[in-house]
Design an enzyme around this catalytic site. Structure first.
Site, PDB file in Angstrom:
ATOM      1  N   LYS A   8       0.847  -1.200   0.000  1.00 14.34           N
ATOM      2  CA  LYS A   8       0.000   0.000   0.000  1.00 14.34           C
ATOM      3  C   LYS A   8       0.879   1.246   0.000  1.00 14.34           C
ATOM      4  CE  LYS A   8      -3.412  -2.292   3.002  1.00 14.34           C
ATOM      5  NZ  LYS A   8      -2.549  -3.333   3.582  1.00 14.34           N
ATOM      6  N   ASP A 103       2.423  -7.026   2.901  1.00  9.89           N
ATOM      7  CA  ASP A 103       2.103  -7.223   4.313  1.00  9.89           C
ATOM      8  C   ASP A 103       2.599  -8.597   4.767  1.00  9.89           C
ATOM      9  OD1 ASP A 103       0.973  -4.765   4.555  1.00  9.89           O
ATOM     10  OD2 ASP A 103      -1.112  -5.441   4.526  1.00  9.89           O
ATOM     11  N   ASP A 105       1.795 -11.488   5.754  1.00 13.27           N
ATOM     12  CA  ASP A 105       0.860 -12.594   5.903  1.00 13.27           C
ATOM     13  C   ASP A 105       0.736 -13.320   4.569  1.00 13.27           C
ATOM     14  OD1 ASP A 105      -0.691 -10.899   4.368  1.00 13.27           O
ATOM     15  OD2 ASP A 105      -2.152 -10.464   5.929  1.00 13.27           O
ATOM     16  N   TYR A 328       1.233  -4.138  12.964  1.00 14.62           N
ATOM     17  CA  TYR A 328       0.387  -4.733  11.919  1.00 14.62           C
ATOM     18  C   TYR A 328      -0.825  -5.441  12.520  1.00 14.62           C
ATOM     19  CZ  TYR A 328      -0.888  -7.665   7.933  1.00 14.62           C
ATOM     20  OH  TYR A 328      -1.568  -8.280   6.913  1.00 14.62           O
ATOM     21  N   ARG A 330      -3.478  -7.315  11.104  1.00 16.09           N
ATOM     22  CA  ARG A 330      -4.106  -8.530  10.568  1.00 16.09           C
ATOM     23  C   ARG A 330      -3.320  -9.774  10.993  1.00 16.09           C
ATOM     24  NH1 ARG A 330      -7.558  -7.232   5.955  1.00 16.09           N
ATOM     25  NH2 ARG A 330      -7.582  -4.980   5.658  1.00 16.09           N
TER      26      ARG A 330
END
Length: 659
Positions: A8, A103, A105, A328, A330
């Site tokens: 992002k 990210d 994950d 973070y 999530r």
């Protein structure tokens, strides 16, 4: 030129801020002082192609086309983000080194990997690509992460797992949704009867719970309390524990349903000696709960503040990206890397500076105390959600952001406080051949409890007792109670069900395979899945209760049981975890799934949707009026769209993640 590709723009800016200056802001990227570049995705730049992209005949929904299973998978650019994909294509071509900054994950890994592959990066660039894992957008944390780059190839299993899940969801969701929507139209229902490997079992949980409540018949049950007296006249109560001989008169939970049996026990024990069989007293310690994962935070926030899962995720995302006050969000992990412990003093100082009301707990906080939260073996790509070292004025936060930041802060501080300690006493008695038990609980040290709750000292005392001393049962007390129906799901309990799905798995063999951490959906998708069921009209809210609608119940009742229980999706998640660990392959996961799907589609052709759903069809959206020239006029209250210029700039807003 080194090219950093972030997921992002907010992450890209955080990376650029710690790299050589001066910076030149270009269209879709930031040029650094040393000639390197930082660019970004806007969420997903690519998506799996639609059925019609494989064959135009697939555009209308027809049963004879099912199942649709691509021989070769296709990706296509999202319309609103094409220009950013063009920027990345040029930069990848010009670069000598790629750094993957998605990210930390499974989805973040695939999101950037698929862009690199789609845009034709050379085999050399892909082989030498590096991975940076950033969970804290503050400069110190970002700099530290950039100094610990890892080969991106180490994360191929994570990417393969995400790819398998994405394609499996496409195959299952598109085919099952088309099959049952087609059957619904035969009955006159004009809405979409969507079916998914996560959303449908979740809906099934709610439908079955609602049916249990509707069909529940309350029954009285009975408990017996013996009033015990010592020689000194001190009294306490002991509860009767029915023997195995009483099982014919008990329900599945061991409650006595026969009043005469309870009355018989009371008549037998009155005035009888009570023999003290054993007396045990243990000092017990209860450590603070671990820091939050996203699901555990969503559950706690739902209980405390009535927040929905989506509200928690959205506000945590702002605390992470905009305010940089949380790491973070999530994350599915509740543990922290051991080297993070060296930052504990800074984090504690930031928390208490930002929230002076928490400083009152400082005398109980020891920054050198290491809880079980610091454990490298329990941390994978990301760690628990904790506050950062950033100083901030909390007046700039909205109410929800402030509540969540404070809640996360309290759980972090609790890691440095003493354990909650109490004495637990149990007395086993025999009266007229029956077994009775008395318990006492006495708080010795509240420890971390005042930080996380309004805990007061608990005292349920017993007189001083010793084995062999004479005791007498002076009377028995009959407590008549009534069985209660299960409660409707709420945001908190539905999320808890998703994270602890093993409790709802019907096959005992599958339940053995599942680990405690396996869940329905992922941290990133659970909130969206719940909201989707509301959007589809399958669920509604009645106060805090989440209930199924008539349409939702009809869909579950028409589907095969395997599609409505968590067994199948729990096995999916377990197998995908094995793919991540390189214990299983992409093909070993996908092949059985496609074979099973063919059977499910064949079964769906025999399903009859009740015609009562015809009246529940969604109302069509009103058509816009047109002017005499044929141009569409805006509906009442709508803003007139601005005139288009010759050159248009696509929206830079991140694409929403798929649930």
């Amino acid at each position: 030129m080194i090219l950093y590709i972030a997921e992002k723009p907010s992450l890209a800016r955080a990376i650029a801020d710690v790299l050589p200056k001066p910076h030149k802001k270009q269209d879709g990227f930031i040029e650094l002082g040393n000639g390197d570049c930082v660019s970004w995705c806007l969420g997903h730049l690519l998506e799996l192609a639609d059925p019609a992209d494989y064959n135009p005949d697939f555009k209308p929904w027809r049963f004879e086309h099912l199942p649709i299973i691509p021989d070769e998978w296709k990706l296509k650019p999202r319309t609103q983000t094409r220009s950013q994909l063009t920027v990345l294509r040029r930069l990848i071509r010009q670069s000598k080194q790629l750094v993957h900054a998605g990210d930390p994950d499974r989805e973040g890994q695939l999101l950037v990997d698929e862009v690199i592959n789609y845009l034709g990066a050379s085999a050399t660039k892909k082989r030498t690509a590096q991975r940076v894992l950033i969970s804290d957008l503050n400069p110190k944390a970002v700099s530290s992460a950039l100094q610990n780059l890892k080969p991106n190839s180490d994360f191929i299993p994570l990417s393969v797992s995400a790819l398998a899940r994405s394609r499996a969801d496409w195959i299952y969701g598109i085919n099952m949704t088309r099959a049952y929507s087609i059957q619904g139209r035969k009955a006159g229902y004009q809405g979409v009867l969507s079916v998914g490997r996560v959303q449908t079992p979740l809906l099934g949980l709610v439908v079955r719970r609602d049916a249990e409540i509707e069909n529940f018949v309350s029954k009285p049950f009975y408990e017996v309390q013996a009033v015990i007296e010592t020689e000194a006249g001190e009294r306490f109560n002991a509860k009767w524990k029915p023997s195995d001989n009483c099982q014919p008169y008990q329900d599945d939970e061991g409650r006595v349903l026969n009043r005469k049996l309870a009355e018989t026990v009371i008549s037998r024990i009155k005035g009888q000696p009570a023999e003290l069989l054993s007396l045990t007293q243990k000092r017990k310690r209860e450590n603070a709960p671990l820091p939050f994962s996203l699901s555990s935070l969503q559950i706690e926030a739902a209980k405390r503040f009535g927040m929905s899962a989506k509200d928690v995720l959205d506000n945590c995302q702002k605390l992470y990206e905009r305010h940089k006050l949380l790491t973070y969000p999530r994350s599915d992990c509740r543990y922290l890397p051991e080297d993070h412990f060296t930052q504990a003093g800074e984090v504690i100082a930031s928390i208490t500076n930002n929230q002076p009301n928490l400083a009152e707990h400082l005398p109980q906080i020891d920054a050198g105390r290491r809880s079980a939260a610091w454990n490298n073996k329990k941390v994978s790509a990301h760690h628990a959600i904790i506050p950062t070292t950033r100083q901030a004025n909390l007046a700039s936060l909205n109410d929800a952001e402030r509540k969540l930041y404070t809640l996360v802060s309290r759980y972090y501080l609790a890691q440095f406080m003493p354990a909650y300690e109490y004495d637990d006493t149990r007395v086993d008695l025999r009266i007229a051949g029956g077994q009775f038990i008395a318990n006492a609980h006495q708080t010795k040290n509240l420890g971390w409890k005042p930080l996380l709750s309004d805990a007061a000292e608990k005292h349920s005392s017993l007189p001083v007792l010793q084995e062999g001393q004479p005791l007498t049962c002076i009377e028995g007390i009959l407590d008549e109670k009534n069985t209660q129906p299960p409660k409707h799901f709420t945001d908190a309990t539905l999320l808890a069900a998703m994270t602890g799905i093993g409790r709802y798995v019907t096959d005992p063999e599958i339940r053995k395979v599942l680990k405690e951490t396996d869940g329905l959906g992922t941290e990133a998708t659970r909130a969206g899945i719940i909201e989707l069921l509301f959007t589809r009209g399958f669920l509604n809210r009645e106060g805090k209760a989440i209930c199924s609608t008539e349409v939702g119940r009809a869909l579950i009742n028409c589907l095969p049981e395997s599609a409505t229980t968590p067994d199948m999706t729990a096995l999916w998640e377990s197998e995908l975890s094995r793919v991540c660990q390189q214990e299983a392959s992409y093909n070993s996961f996908m092949q059985p799934l496609t074979e099973r799907l063919k059977t499910l589609i064949a079964q769906s052709s025999q399903v009859v949707i009740p015609d009562t759903l015809k009246a529940l069809s969604p109302k069509p959206k009103p058509k816009r009026r047109t002017s005499r020239t044929g141009a569409r006029k805006p509906t009442t209250g709508a803003k007139r769209a601005p005139a288009k210029s010759k050159k248009t700039t696509p929206s830079r807003k991140p694409a929403s993640r798929k649930a």
